[in-house]
Scaffold this motif. Structure first.
Motif, PDB file in Angstrom:
ATOM      1  N   ILE A 106     -10.525 -30.213  45.032  1.00  0.00           N
ATOM      2  CA  ILE A 106      -9.539 -30.467  46.124  1.00  0.00           C
ATOM      3  C   ILE A 106      -8.312 -30.197  45.788  1.00  0.00           C
ATOM      4  N   HIS A 107      -7.783 -30.219  44.388  1.00  0.00           N
ATOM      5  CA  HIS A 107      -6.414 -29.868  44.029  1.00  0.00           C
ATOM      6  C   HIS A 107      -6.039 -28.484  44.377  1.00  0.00           C
ATOM      7  N   LEU A 108      -6.953 -27.497  43.775  1.00  0.00           N
ATOM      8  CA  LEU A 108      -6.954 -26.275  43.778  1.00  0.00           C
ATOM      9  C   LEU A 108      -6.972 -25.590  45.222  1.00  0.00           C
ATOM     10  N   PHE A 109      -7.564 -26.290  46.108  1.00  0.00           N
ATOM     11  CA  PHE A 109      -7.745 -25.771  47.568  1.00  0.00           C
ATOM     12  C   PHE A 109      -6.570 -26.346  48.404  1.00  0.00           C
ATOM     13  N   TYR A 110      -6.323 -27.620  48.189  1.00  0.00           N
ATOM     14  CA  TYR A 110      -5.107 -28.099  48.912  1.00  0.00           C
ATOM     15  C   TYR A 110      -3.695 -27.672  48.625  1.00  0.00           C
ATOM     16  N   GLU A 111      -3.410 -27.800  47.265  1.00  0.00           N
ATOM     17  CA  GLU A 111      -2.387 -27.929  46.530  1.00  0.00           C
ATOM     18  C   GLU A 111      -1.970 -26.272  46.406  1.00  0.00           C
ATOM     19  N   GLU A 112      -3.096 -25.884  45.639  1.00  0.00           N
ATOM     20  CA  GLU A 112      -2.594 -24.281  45.336  1.00  0.00           C
ATOM     21  C   GLU A 112      -2.929 -23.128  46.493  1.00  0.00           C
ATOM     22  N   ASP A 113      -3.763 -23.788  47.263  1.00  0.00           N
ATOM     23  CA  ASP A 113      -4.077 -22.867  48.582  1.00  0.00           C
ATOM     24  C   ASP A 113      -5.123 -21.764  48.040  1.00  0.00           C
ATOM     25  N   LEU A 114      -5.869 -22.055  46.934  1.00  0.00           N
ATOM     26  CA  LEU A 114      -6.870 -20.822  46.387  1.00  0.00           C
ATOM     27  C   LEU A 114      -7.853 -20.859  47.540  1.00  0.00           C
ATOM     28  N   THR A 115      -8.601 -19.844  47.522  1.00  0.00           N
ATOM     29  CA  THR A 115      -9.833 -19.672  48.389  1.00  0.00           C
ATOM     30  C   THR A 115     -10.827 -20.187  47.443  1.00  0.00           C
ATOM     31  N   THR A 116     -11.987 -20.476  48.051  1.00  0.00           N
ATOM     32  CA  THR A 116     -13.110 -21.048  47.189  1.00  0.00           C
ATOM     33  C   THR A 116     -13.621 -19.906  46.289  1.00  0.00           C
ATOM     34  N   ALA A 117     -13.393 -18.545  46.391  1.00  0.00           N
ATOM     35  CA  ALA A 117     -13.853 -17.781  45.580  1.00  0.00           C
ATOM     36  C   ALA A 117     -12.901 -17.828  44.350  1.00  0.00           C
ATOM     37  N   GLN A 118     -11.574 -17.823  44.776  1.00  0.00           N
ATOM     38  CA  GLN A 118     -10.611 -17.943  43.621  1.00  0.00           C
ATOM     39  C   GLN A 118     -10.940 -19.349  42.745  1.00  0.00           C
ATOM     40  N   ILE A 119     -11.283 -20.268  43.289  1.00  0.00           N
ATOM     41  CA  ILE A 119     -11.425 -21.587  42.475  1.00  0.00           C
ATOM     42  C   ILE A 119     -12.612 -21.456  41.624  1.00  0.00           C
ATOM     43  N   ALA A 120     -13.597 -20.525  42.507  1.00  0.00           N
ATOM     44  CA  ALA A 120     -15.019 -20.440  41.580  1.00  0.00           C
ATOM     45  C   ALA A 120     -14.523 -19.599  40.223  1.00  0.00           C
ATOM     46  N   GLN A 121     -13.712 -18.513  40.385  1.00  0.00           N
ATOM     47  CA  GLN A 121     -13.300 -17.807  39.063  1.00  0.00           C
ATOM     48  C   GLN A 121     -12.566 -18.881  38.288  1.00  0.00           C
ATOM     49  N   VAL A 122     -11.556 -19.737  38.577  1.00  0.00           N
ATOM     50  CA  VAL A 122     -11.020 -20.377  37.637  1.00  0.00           C
ATOM     51  C   VAL A 122     -11.789 -21.505  37.032  1.00  0.00           C
ATOM     52  N   LEU A 123     -12.674 -22.096  37.745  1.00  0.00           N
ATOM     53  CA  LEU A 123     -13.563 -23.109  37.147  1.00  0.00           C
ATOM     54  C   LEU A 123     -14.914 -22.768  36.548  1.00  0.00           C
ATOM     55  N   ARG A 124     -15.170 -21.429  36.709  1.00  0.00           N
ATOM     56  CA  ARG A 124     -16.173 -20.819  36.439  1.00  0.00           C
ATOM     57  C   ARG A 124     -17.418 -21.390  36.750  1.00  0.00           C
ATOM     58  N   ARG A 125     -17.415 -21.395  38.220  1.00  0.00           N
ATOM     59  CA  ARG A 125     -18.462 -21.995  38.964  1.00  0.00           C
ATOM     60  C   ARG A 125     -19.065 -21.073  40.180  1.00  0.00           C
TER      61      ARG A 125
END
Lengths: 198, 246
Positions: free
Chosen positions: A152-171
């Motif tokens: 939620i935080h990375l998507f709404y606050e940091e405006d990361l895409t789901t692909a970028q979030i996957a990279q950050v969180l290793r999912r």
């Protein structure tokens, strides 16, 4: 399978020799990494990172520990890790992903060690400013499971895409997408649909 | 949601005081570096280090090769708790390796020795050695990882990964996992930030393997794998692609 089966149990002597050999190989790589690291002025780099990513990392850390002092410690430790390892990046996006991954790991370690403070300055501030709707939302976000809060935080606050979030969180990206959906549903449930969620 | 969440987070900012404080601390950390601090290495020292590395590496290679030749006789020898067990294992290994050698020596020649070697296995007292044909002699000896060899791996599990456990029982996939682990080199580096837990069910026991980045920790010893970019990701992929979810 055949190759695996042919492996033998190593003698202690051979293990020691292998360890020595491995160390020597790693030593050979170390000087170049270190010389690369010192080529950039430390203070300038730290200031650049602080100005570019400071707020983002601080906020991300806050979503884990819910207090300012610990979030500040995590921000500082993240930047120190950067200085120590002097990683090389392809682009700014890669650099940001690396910093947020490290911040997430440090935050989780801090929570695991149960070494976090209890104060929640953000909530106190929102209540003091009589911003009930924001306070209500923050309370709801805090009640989300950690996995959901991260996305939620990375998507709404940091405006990361789901692909970028996957990279950050290793999912996997599909996992992030489903967690994002579930997190929104969970938030709606917590807010009991009395709040204008959308 | 979007705007409201921004409003909430807008209250958290790096103040000027905090900025100065952190930058000072980082600077202090660089002046007196602790573990893993950054310090330059002079060219002279680098040349010396390279020379020493060369000499030690050459000596290491010679010793390693010598050690491999010397230890050939103890191929597949397993640790046993008692002298009795050692004796049983010794006989078992001798029977198995002897069988292999005899079979290989007598390819295309059905001598009495070959028949005798096979018969010896079929009537061996060691349970796991029963009914092995020459095709699965190797499989019977079992895979190894991090100095641990296993005679009978039944399954492997990726425990509680994002709330789900993945189980693999397919031996060919299990072999792929051991191929990854088998290339590990012992290291004293044990720093793990976000390890996954893989459990090996073998010989009636469960052995835990913690894996992070390119390191894995097994039986109190850490190993580094250099054959893949990220061992952790490779193992996760293996389980996600092939494992049964529970």
């Amino acid at each position: 399978m055949l190759e695996i089966a042919l492996q033998y149990r190593p003698d202690p002597v051979i293990s020691i020799i292998k360890t020595m050999f491995a160390r020597i190989l790693f030593m050979a790589d170390t000087p170049s990494a270190k010389t690369t690291a010192i080529s950039e002025d430390v203070s300038m780099t730290a200031a650049r990172l602080m100005d570019t990513y400071g707020n983002g990392i601080l906020r991300f850390a806050y979503t884990y520990v819910h207090n300012m002092e610990d979030a500040e410690d995590i921000l500082q430790e993240t930047l120190i890790q950067y200085m120590r390892t002097a990683p090389v990046f392809e682009n700014e996006r890669h650099e940001k992903a690396w910093l947020f991954t490290v911040a997430a790991n440090i935050s989780k370690n801090k929570i695991k060690s149960n070494n976090i403070r209890r104060a929640d300055e953000l909530n106190e501030e929102l209540v003091a400013e009589k911003k009930e709707d924001l306070s209500y939302l923050w309370d709801a976000v805090k009640r989300l499971p950690e996995d959901y809060r991260e996305v939620i935080h990375l998507f709404y606050e940091e405006d990361l895409t789901t692909a970028q979030i996957a990279q950050v969180l290793r999912r996997r990206e599909s996992t992030v997408r489903s967690q994002l959906k579930r997190a929104r549903d969970k938030l709606k449930e917590i807010l009991k649909e009395s709040y204008d969620f959308e | 949601m979007n705007n409201k969440y921004h409003d909430v987070m807008g209250h958290i900012e790096v103040s000027d005081e905090m900025r100065d404080r952190i930058l000072k601390n980082i600077e202090a950390e660089q002046i007196s570096p602790g573990k893993g601090g950054i310090r330059p290495v002079s060219r002279q020292n680098r040349a010396r280090i390279s020379t020493i590395i060369g000499i030690v590496a050459a000596a290491g290679i010679l010793v390693t090769i010598g050690g491999v030749f010397l230890s050939k006789g103890r191929l597949n020898e397993t640790k046993s708790a008692t002298p009795e067990m050692q004796s049983v294992h010794g006989q078992y290994n001798e029977a198995v390796t002897g069988g292999i050698n005899k079979n290989f020596d007598s390819v295309g020649n059905d001598s009495e020795e070959t028949v005798a070697a096979v018969e010896e296995h079929e009537y061996s007292e060691e349970d796991s050695a029963d009914n092995y044909t020459s095709d699965n002699y190797y499989a019977a000896l079992g895979p190894s990882a991090g100095g641990n060899s296993f005679n009978d791996v039944t399954e492997v599990r990726l425990a509680d990964y994002l709330g789900t456990t993945y189980t693999i029982k397919d031996m060919s996939v299990i072999a792929d996992l051991f191929a990854l682990l088998g290339s590990g080199v012992p290291t004293e580096e044990v720093s793990m930030n976000d390890p996954i837990l893989v459990q090996i069910f073998a010989d009636g026991k469960i052995l835990n393997v913690h894996i992070d980045d390119n390191l894995y920790l097994i039986d109190h010893t850490c190993y580094r794998v250099g054959s893949v970019p990220s061992l952790r990701e490779e193992v996760i992929k293996l389980f996600l692609d092939n494992g049964d979810r529970s």
